[in-house]
Motif scaffolding. Structure first.
Motif, short mmCIF file in Angstrom:
data_model
loop_
_atom_site.label_atom_id
_atom_site.label_comp_id
_atom_site.label_asym_id
_atom_site.label_seq_id
_atom_site.Cartn_x
_atom_site.Cartn_y
_atom_site.Cartn_z
N TRP A 149 0.83 -1.19 0.00
CA TRP A 149 0.00 0.00 0.00
C TRP A 149 0.87 1.24 0.00
O TRP A 149 1.85 1.33 0.73
CB TRP A 149 -0.90 0.04 1.24
CG TRP A 149 -1.96 -1.02 1.22
CD1 TRP A 149 -3.11 -1.02 0.50
CD2 TRP A 149 -1.94 -2.24 1.96
NE1 TRP A 149 -3.81 -2.17 0.74
CE2 TRP A 149 -3.12 -2.93 1.63
CE3 TRP A 149 -1.06 -2.83 2.85
CZ2 TRP A 149 -3.44 -4.16 2.17
CZ3 TRP A 149 -1.37 -4.05 3.39
CH2 TRP A 149 -2.55 -4.70 3.05
N ASN A 150 0.48 2.18 -0.81
CA ASN A 150 1.09 3.50 -0.82
C ASN A 150 0.14 4.40 -0.04
O ASN A 150 -1.04 4.49 -0.38
CB ASN A 150 1.26 3.99 -2.27
CG ASN A 150 1.90 5.33 -2.34
OD1 ASN A 150 1.78 6.15 -1.43
ND2 ASN A 150 2.57 5.59 -3.44
N ILE A 151 0.63 5.04 0.98
CA ILE A 151 -0.24 5.83 1.85
C ILE A 151 -1.06 6.85 1.07
O ILE A 151 -2.23 7.07 1.35
CB ILE A 151 0.60 6.54 2.94
CG1 ILE A 151 1.30 5.52 3.83
CG2 ILE A 151 -0.24 7.49 3.77
CD1 ILE A 151 0.36 4.59 4.56
N ARG A 152 -0.46 7.47 0.05
CA ARG A 152 -1.19 8.50 -0.71
C ARG A 152 -2.39 7.91 -1.46
O ARG A 152 -3.40 8.58 -1.63
CB ARG A 152 -0.25 9.21 -1.67
CG ARG A 152 0.67 10.17 -0.93
CD ARG A 152 1.59 10.82 -1.89
NE ARG A 152 2.81 10.00 -1.86
CZ ARG A 152 3.80 10.11 -2.69
NH1 ARG A 152 3.77 10.98 -3.65
NH2 ARG A 152 4.86 9.35 -2.57
N THR A 153 -2.30 6.67 -1.91
CA THR A 153 -3.42 6.09 -2.65
C THR A 153 -4.56 5.67 -1.73
O THR A 153 -5.65 5.39 -2.19
CB THR A 153 -2.98 4.87 -3.49
OG1 THR A 153 -2.44 3.88 -2.62
CG2 THR A 153 -1.95 5.28 -4.53
N LEU A 154 -4.33 5.65 -0.42
CA LEU A 154 -5.40 5.31 0.51
C LEU A 154 -6.47 6.39 0.59
O LEU A 154 -7.55 6.14 1.12
CB LEU A 154 -4.83 5.03 1.90
CG LEU A 154 -4.02 3.74 2.03
CD1 LEU A 154 -3.48 3.62 3.45
CD2 LEU A 154 -4.86 2.53 1.69
N TYR A 155 -6.19 7.56 0.05
CA TYR A 155 -7.19 8.62 0.04
C TYR A 155 -8.30 8.35 -0.98
O TYR A 155 -9.35 8.96 -0.93
CB TYR A 155 -6.55 9.98 -0.26
CG TYR A 155 -5.70 10.49 0.87
CD1 TYR A 155 -6.24 10.70 2.14
CD2 TYR A 155 -4.36 10.77 0.68
CE1 TYR A 155 -5.47 11.17 3.18
CE2 TYR A 155 -3.58 11.24 1.73
CZ TYR A 155 -4.14 11.45 2.97
OH TYR A 155 -3.37 11.90 3.99
N GLU A 156 -8.07 7.43 -1.92
CA GLU A 156 -9.07 7.11 -2.92
C GLU A 156 -10.26 6.42 -2.24
O GLU A 156 -10.11 5.71 -1.25
CB GLU A 156 -8.49 6.19 -3.99
CG GLU A 156 -7.40 6.86 -4.81
CD GLU A 156 -6.76 5.92 -5.81
OE1 GLU A 156 -7.33 4.84 -6.07
OE2 GLU A 156 -5.70 6.27 -6.32
N VAL A 157 -11.44 6.62 -2.80
CA VAL A 157 -12.66 6.08 -2.22
C VAL A 157 -12.61 4.56 -2.15
O VAL A 157 -12.28 3.89 -3.12
CB VAL A 157 -13.89 6.52 -3.06
CG1 VAL A 157 -15.17 5.87 -2.54
CG2 VAL A 157 -14.02 8.03 -3.06
N GLY A 158 -12.87 4.01 -0.97
CA GLY A 158 -12.94 2.58 -0.77
C GLY A 158 -11.63 1.91 -0.44
O GLY A 158 -11.61 0.75 -0.03
N LYS A 159 -10.50 2.58 -0.62
CA LYS A 159 -9.19 1.95 -0.39
C LYS A 159 -8.95 1.66 1.10
O LYS A 159 -8.46 0.61 1.46
CB LYS A 159 -8.05 2.81 -0.93
CG LYS A 159 -8.06 2.96 -2.43
CD LYS A 159 -7.81 1.63 -3.10
CE LYS A 159 -7.77 1.81 -4.60
NZ LYS A 159 -7.54 0.60 -5.32
N ALA A 160 -9.31 2.61 1.96
CA ALA A 160 -9.11 2.40 3.40
C ALA A 160 -9.95 1.23 3.89
O ALA A 160 -9.50 0.45 4.73
CB ALA A 160 -9.44 3.67 4.17
#
Length: 130
Positions: free
Chosen positions: A29-40
């Protein structure tokens, strides 16, 4: 030496870790991509599954820890580490690598072993003062 419940024959049998007949999933996981909807939510679900599969964990030092997980075919030991910087004292580095080597040797022989973390490695021919 074998793990509890494991025969000498099982411990010495060869295994194929990767096969075209078996699905293997590796996730990062790249922390920045966790901001995308549903990733978290995906990460949270994955962590819940990992927690159910966890057999044991052991914090060894502030720089080393291990966790052991059940999987479909074999158990997995993950060793997470954060190595001292090159500028650290030689004794500190020696103690770290001795503890890491000890953890690797203590992990059950038949487990899949994964060593990961920040090993502070420098690549190339000349790494002086870098």
């Amino acid at each position: 030496m074998t793990c509890a419940g494991e025969s000498n024959q099982e411990a010495s049998a060869p295994t194929n870790l990767l096969s075209i007949k078996v699905n293997t999933r590796i996730g990062t996981w790249n922390i920045r991509t966790l901001y995308e909807v549903g990733k978290a939510a995906q990460v949270a679900k994955g962590l819940q599954e990992a927690t159910k599969a966890m057999i044991a964990w052991e914090p060894v030092t502030p720089r080393l820890m291990s966790a052991r997980f059940n999987s479909k075919r074999r158990k997995i030991t993950i060793i997470q580490c954060y190595a001292p910087l090159n500028a650290a004292e030689e004794q500190e580095k020696d103690e770290f690598y001795a503890a890491l080597q000890s953890m690797i040797h203590r992990a059950p022989r038949r487990d899949i072993k994964v060593v990961m973390g920040d090993l502070n490695v420098k690549v190339g021919e000349d790494n002086t003062n870098k």
